[in-house]
Design a protein around this motif. Structure first.
Motif, short mmCIF file in Angstrom:
data_model
loop_
_atom_site.label_atom_id
_atom_site.label_comp_id
_atom_site.label_asym_id
_atom_site.label_seq_id
_atom_site.Cartn_x
_atom_site.Cartn_y
_atom_site.Cartn_z
N LEU A 164 -1.47 -4.24 -1.55
CA LEU A 164 -2.62 -4.13 -2.46
C LEU A 164 -2.39 -4.97 -3.72
O LEU A 164 -3.28 -5.69 -4.17
N ALA A 165 -1.16 -4.87 -4.27
CA ALA A 165 -0.83 -5.62 -5.48
C ALA A 165 -0.85 -7.12 -5.21
O ALA A 165 -1.36 -7.92 -6.01
N LYS B 158 -8.43 -1.22 -13.16
CA LYS B 158 -9.17 -1.63 -11.96
C LYS B 158 -10.47 -2.34 -12.33
O LYS B 158 -10.77 -3.42 -11.80
N SER C 12 10.40 0.13 -0.71
CA SER C 12 9.14 -0.57 -0.93
C SER C 12 8.44 -0.94 0.36
O SER C 12 7.24 -0.78 0.51
N LYS D 280 1.80 -0.10 1.42
CA LYS D 280 0.37 -0.30 1.20
C LYS D 280 0.10 -0.76 -0.23
O LYS D 280 -0.71 -1.67 -0.45
N PHE D 281 0.83 -0.19 -1.19
CA PHE D 281 0.66 -0.59 -2.58
C PHE D 281 1.19 -2.00 -2.84
O PHE D 281 0.65 -2.74 -3.67
N ASN E 205 4.20 3.19 0.19
CA ASN E 205 4.64 2.19 -0.78
C ASN E 205 4.27 0.77 -0.34
O ASN E 205 3.88 -0.07 -1.14
#
Length: 309
Positions: free
Chosen positions: A242-243, A305, A230, A238-239, A236
């Motif tokens: 973002l989350a 989104k 992660s 970055k996500f 990963n």
């Protein structure tokens, strides 16, 4: 989706939601009683400092929630969602019950706020693992085209937990004299949680592991180092950011400002009677809760989104 599968998913949602709702009740009972608890666990010579210290102790549970999500998320990958559910449920219930048993500041001095802080941290760790685990568990049982709708029921549990905490406090307060409630009756809502936890434990004991996790485990595809995957993988990571900052942080600020700061403001700043303040919150929660399911359903029809935007 066949009738048998539909029945199965509703059983999954019911079992998951009930346990998660009870854990939110446990977590929120402290915030719902913050004004009174400030007079029990902190030095009485400065009421404002005592109240701020109570809110800081309440906030401590939020600080450790991400660590609970990481720890119990990892545990869920190792031993399965079902057994992790059991651990978080019992940890939360035990910590909540013990908060109701902690002697007051007048009795044990600074050990009172210290013990309460430790128990709040345990609550935060448990909820961090529970909430994400429940959403994952329901999502792994759901068909992809209805995942938003089915997991939205888990999102209602936070509101229902607060709703029930206010109702239990209301019933307890009106079943006792004002003096008795202030003296010892405030402990009852904390003790009540142990009965709820036992009921939820019995229900969850009969749950099955999620089909997605079972399949992944049988194929030997369970991650051996999810934290490294992660945070060590640039894409990963970055996500993850973002989350955290794009999807959940703003929602968290809006939610807790709208519920707990609003409750505190109504009681402390506007000096409105506790019963009236609770009724205002109960009505607003009742009106707002159905929209979790509505927008979850819409997210399946449109896009996640745009709903979040």
């Amino acid at each position: 989706m066949s009738d048998k599968k539909t029945t199965g998913i509703w059983k999954v949602i019911s079992a998951s939601s009930m346990g998660t709702m009870i854990e939110w009740y446990d977590f929120y009972i402290f915030g719902s009683l913050a004004t009174l608890l400030s007079t029990k666990f902190f030095p009485p010579d400065n009421p404002t400092a005592a109240f701020l210290s109570t809110l800081a102790t309440f906030a401590a549970g939020f600080v450790v929630r991400p660590f609970g999500a990481l720890f119990f998320g990892r545990l869920g990958d190792l031993i399965g969602r079902k057994y992790t559910f059991m651990v978080t449920l019992l940890l939360m219930g035990g910590a909540t019950f013990l908060i109701g048993c902690v002697p007051s500041y007048e009795t044990i001095g600074f050990f009172a706020p210290l013990l309460v802080l430790v128990l709040r941290l345990l609550q935060g760790l448990a909820l961090g693992g529970e909430y994400g685990g429940a959403a994952t568990y329901v999502a792994e049982h759901s068909p992809t085209d209805r995942r938003g709708f089915f997991t939205s029921w888990i999102q209602t549990t936070a509101t229902l937990g607060l709703f029930i905490s206010l109702i239990v406090i209301y019933i307890t307060r009106h079943s006792l004299s004002k003096e008795d409630f202030v003296d010892w009756g405030w402990r009852i809502p904390f003790w009540v949680s142990i009965l709820m936890i036992l009921i939820s434990y019995v229900i969850r004991k009969n749950m099955h592991e999620s089909p997605v996790f079972t399949k992944v485990k049988e194929e030997g595809k369970v991650s051996t180092n999810p934290l490294k995957e992660s945070f060590g993988n640039k894409l990963n990571f970055k996500f993850v950011l973002l989350a955290l900052f794009g999807a959940t942080m703003g929602q968290g600020v809006v939610w807790y400002t709208g519920q707990f700061y609003a409750m505190s403001f109504i009681e402390k700043t506007m000096s409105i009677d506790k019963d009236i303040a609770d009724n205002i919150m109960l009505v607003s929660l009742a009106l707002g809760t159905p929209f979790f399911v509505l927008f979850g359903w819409l997210s399946d029809k449109m896009s996640r989104k745009w709903i979040m935007m």
